[in-house]
Design a protein around this motif. Structure first.
Motif, PDB file in Angstrom:
ATOM      1  N   ALA A   1      51.430 -13.116  22.631  1.00 24.60           N
ATOM      2  CA  ALA A   1      50.412 -13.736  23.454  1.00 24.60           C
ATOM      3  C   ALA A   1      51.221 -15.028  24.117  1.00 24.60           C
ATOM      4  N   LEU A   2      50.610 -15.046  25.415  1.00 19.38           N
ATOM      5  CA  LEU A   2      50.315 -16.549  26.048  1.00 19.38           C
ATOM      6  C   LEU A   2      49.020 -17.271  25.971  1.00 19.38           C
ATOM      7  N   VAL A   3      49.139 -18.707  25.091  1.00 20.96           N
ATOM      8  CA  VAL A   3      47.999 -19.923  25.596  1.00 20.96           C
ATOM      9  C   VAL A   3      48.667 -20.242  26.246  1.00 20.96           C
ATOM     10  N   ILE A   4      47.461 -21.503  27.417  1.00 22.03           N
ATOM     11  CA  ILE A   4      47.960 -22.524  28.128  1.00 22.03           C
ATOM     12  C   ILE A   4      46.469 -23.386  28.095  1.00 22.03           C
ATOM     13  N   ILE A   5      47.281 -24.414  27.139  1.00 22.67           N
ATOM     14  CA  ILE A   5      46.635 -25.801  27.572  1.00 22.67           C
ATOM     15  C   ILE A   5      46.097 -26.249  28.491  1.00 22.67           C
ATOM     16  N   GLY A   6      45.158 -26.769  28.933  1.00 24.98           N
ATOM     17  CA  GLY A   6      44.884 -27.613  30.075  1.00 24.98           C
ATOM     18  C   GLY A   6      44.581 -27.506  31.496  1.00 24.98           C
ATOM     19  N   ALA A   7      45.063 -26.092  31.571  1.00 24.45           N
ATOM     20  CA  ALA A   7      44.847 -26.156  33.344  1.00 24.45           C
ATOM     21  C   ALA A   7      43.803 -26.501  34.034  1.00 24.45           C
TER      22      ALA A   7
ATOM     23  N   ARG B   1      45.486 -33.600  27.756  1.00 25.21           N
ATOM     24  CA  ARG B   1      45.248 -31.617  28.442  1.00 25.21           C
ATOM     25  C   ARG B   1      43.650 -31.839  28.985  1.00 25.21           C
ATOM     26  N   ARG B   2      43.576 -31.088  29.536  1.00 22.35           N
ATOM     27  CA  ARG B   2      42.292 -31.276  30.022  1.00 22.35           C
ATOM     28  C   ARG B   2      42.082 -30.175  28.375  1.00 22.35           C
ATOM     29  N   LYS B   3      40.527 -30.272  28.080  1.00 22.70           N
ATOM     30  CA  LYS B   3      40.426 -29.879  26.459  1.00 22.70           C
ATOM     31  C   LYS B   3      39.645 -27.675  27.022  1.00 22.70           C
ATOM     32  N   VAL B   4      41.005 -27.280  27.412  1.00 24.30           N
ATOM     33  CA  VAL B   4      40.379 -25.992  28.001  1.00 24.30           C
ATOM     34  C   VAL B   4      41.828 -25.296  27.842  1.00 24.30           C
ATOM     35  N   SER B   5      41.360 -23.852  26.490  1.00 23.72           N
ATOM     36  CA  SER B   5      42.592 -23.086  26.207  1.00 23.72           C
ATOM     37  C   SER B   5      42.385 -22.103  26.973  1.00 23.72           C
ATOM     38  N   ILE B   6      43.245 -21.479  27.558  1.00 22.65           N
ATOM     39  CA  ILE B   6      43.187 -20.134  28.050  1.00 22.65           C
ATOM     40  C   ILE B   6      44.280 -19.175  27.357  1.00 22.65           C
ATOM     41  N   LEU B   7      43.904 -18.308  27.005  1.00 22.51           N
ATOM     42  CA  LEU B   7      44.496 -16.729  25.960  1.00 22.51           C
ATOM     43  C   LEU B   7      45.087 -15.860  26.628  1.00 22.51           C
ATOM     44  N   ALA B   8      45.979 -15.383  27.610  1.00 22.17           N
ATOM     45  CA  ALA B   8      46.331 -14.456  27.705  1.00 22.17           C
ATOM     46  C   ALA B   8      46.743 -13.160  26.853  1.00 22.17           C
ATOM     47  N   ILE B   9      46.430 -11.947  27.082  1.00 29.92           N
ATOM     48  CA  ILE B   9      46.370 -10.448  26.369  1.00 29.92           C
ATOM     49  C   ILE B   9      46.532  -9.855  27.339  1.00 29.92           C
TER      50      ILE B   9
END
Ligand code: AR6
Length: 504
Positions: free
Chosen positions: A310-316, A346-354
């Motif tokens: 999976a890929l997690v992106i924090i701060g976009a 980083r902006r406190k937002v985590s996005i999880l690509a699955i």
């Protein structure tokens, strides 16, 4: 009792444990062998972070993104007199072409084709300028915006002098970039200076890039983390006895995932992250990438996700409002992102690509191997080794649109993965109030009967064996549960009285 309530289950405040959306833990930014931090720490948020310089440059090596300014990036040019081919620095050609005045999409095409001959049609770009934009907008683009994009692109050697590793298969690794570095990479993507990647051609008609008005340099940072688990690191779903009713669930039919502040927001991804964002796609993932364009840069270095990754992106950051979906999608102006920053900028937002499996036939999804794959895929994304309060997962009909899965099954799979990963779940039904009720009823049944992960797993697997009709899935779950416990009737479905249960 008539009510406009658009949610069921546990309240959001309860999931936030009454300390607001931004009290969950985030992984630290610590440079290491597995975490490339391309800027200098600490981050002040007063100005863009200074770039980190590496003692050795790996700008043209296999495990790294090949950066267009590398001296090894050469281009064959024909000597007019002798007809002989000589190799010239491609970056020099890029600079020369883009610094010429460019006043139309045709001149832009000609400039880009000086250094990238692989590109074919710019028809969509021409159409956009000739038929969609009015004259004034077109002029503003070529007068102000394009020169800005060119400047940003050509500053790449200064902005990103470090080595940008690839997030390769079967490795847990992270990259942290400043927003300015991402902007410069995206500007290069827009101008197709990465000649070695076919997907860059698809940048057109991606004039959504035009909304990237980085006039004020952004000061924050973003982390991209590839997660991978080996086979023996996954739970034995037939063995774990977690009581699923202990996983708090909020089911909401009015909001959408990107508004799930502070939560781990799921991107219903393609195994090539971003899916059709630079082509023609415009569903959940593409929309998310368009409104948060820093996500797009992940395509430069994220290798295809396999089934245990999976890929997690924090701060976009989010830059745009939108309306509609698919064909009706429309840009609705600027979005002022007010999300607070963490201590790493980083902006406190985590996005999880699955990425879910794409099913051609609905019945395929009930096979044990497919269910196992989806469970493990959700789990690799949801699990975390961090200590502290983990953010609940904000999800919904993952794999149930373009990929044709069944929301009832997917909601159960995600519930099991949340339970195993010790996270609560927020399920957005995307306006579907019937689905809100269905999931709530299923969840209530599971809670009242203290159904465990292993029991539910066994029940799901039997559904395959019995080869039942997909439409009978929910009654099947309930009946199968009673059969498992030898209970006589199905009338106790939604009984709130747990004394009727065979377990206590
Ligand atoms: N919030 C909550 N739910 C949503 C949202 C949202 N913002 N947007 C859509 N939904 P889909 P998939 C619901 O088709 O089936 C892309 O091209 C809505 O009910 O985007 O996993 C990727 O790149 C919708 O029908 O996801 C992949 O190639 C459902 O979620 C592929 O699509 C599924 O959204 C993935 O397809």
């Amino acid at each position: 009792m008539a009510t406009n309530k658009t949610w069921s289950g546990t309240s959001i405040d309860d999931l936030y444990e009454n300390s607001g959306p931004y009290s969950f833990v985030y992984p630290p930014v610590t440079p290491s062998k597995n975490h490339a931090v391309l800027y200098e720490l600490p981050v002040t948020l007063n100005s863009p972070p200074k770039p980190h310089r590496s003692s050795q440059t790996h700008h043209w090596e296999d495990n790294y993104v090949k950066l267009p300014y590398s001296p090894q990036n050469v281009f064959p040019i024909e000597n007019n007199e002798t007809g002989e081919k000589i190799l010239k620095s491609r970056w020099e050609i890029i600079e020369n072409s883009l610094l010429q005045p460019i006043k139309s999409s045709h001149e832009l095409e000609a400039a880009i084709k000086c250094y990238n001959t692989r590109l074919s049609s710019f028809a969509a770009l021409h159409y956009f300028f000739e038929e969609v934009l009015d004259e004034e907008e077109g002029e503003a683009f070529f007068k102000t915006l394009l020169p800005g994009i060119v400047r940003l692109a050509l500053k790449l050697p200064e902005i990103l002098p470090g080595n940008l590793p690839l997030l390769q298969k079967q490795k847990c690794s992270s990259i942290s970039l400043s927003q300015l570095q991402i902007a410069s990479l995206l500007a290069n993507g827009f101008l197709c200076t990465f000649p070695w990647r076919k997907d860059v051609c698809n940048t057109y008609p991606g004039l959504n890039f035009a909304s990237l008005t980085y006039i004020l340099a952004p000061v924050g940072t973003v982390t991209f983390e590839r997660k991978y688990l080996q086979k023996n690191q996954f739970p034995r779903w037939d063995k774990i006895e977690n009581n699923l009713g202990n996983t708090k669930v909020h089911i909401c039919s009015s909001e959408t995932i990107e508004n799930g502040h502070g939560l781990l927001q799921v991107d219903f991804a393609n195994k090539f992250v971003g899916g059709g964002v630079l082509g023609y796609g415009c569903v959940q993932e593409e929309i998310r990438f368009i409104i948060c364009p820093e996500l797009i840069v992940s395509r430069l270095f994220t290798e295809e996700l396999n089934s245990s990754e999976a890929l997690v992106i924090i701060g976009a950051e989010r830059y745009s409002n939108y309306s509609g979906y698919g064909d009706t999608f429309a840009w609705e102006g600027d979005y002022q992102d007010q999300t607070p920053y963490d201590c790493y900028g980083r902006r406190k937002v985590s996005i999880l690509a699955i990425d879910a499996i794409k099913f051609n036939k609905a019945s395929e999804q009930f096979s044990t191997s497919h269910m196992l794959r989806e469970l493990n895929k959700a789990y690799v994304g949801f699990h975390s080794n961090l200590t502290g309060k983990l953010a609940p997962v904000a999800t919904g009909n993952w794999g149930c649109g373009a990929f044709r899965g069944d929301p009832s099954l997917k909601s159960l799979i995600q519930l099991m993965a949340c339970s195993a990963a010790k996270r609560y779940m927020v399920y957005y039904t995307f306006g579907d109030t019937d689905l809100e009720k269905t999931i709530y009823n299923l969840y209530t049944f599971i809670g009242n009967n203290k159904v465990t992960i292993s029991e539910l797993w066994r029940i799901l697997c039997r559904f395959v064996v019995s080869n039942s009709n997909q439409n009978n899935f929910i009654p099947y779950i309930q009946q199968a549960y009673f059969d498992l416990h030898n209970q006589p009737t199905i009338t106790q479905f939604f009984s709130t009285n747990s004394t009727n249960n065979s377990k206590n």
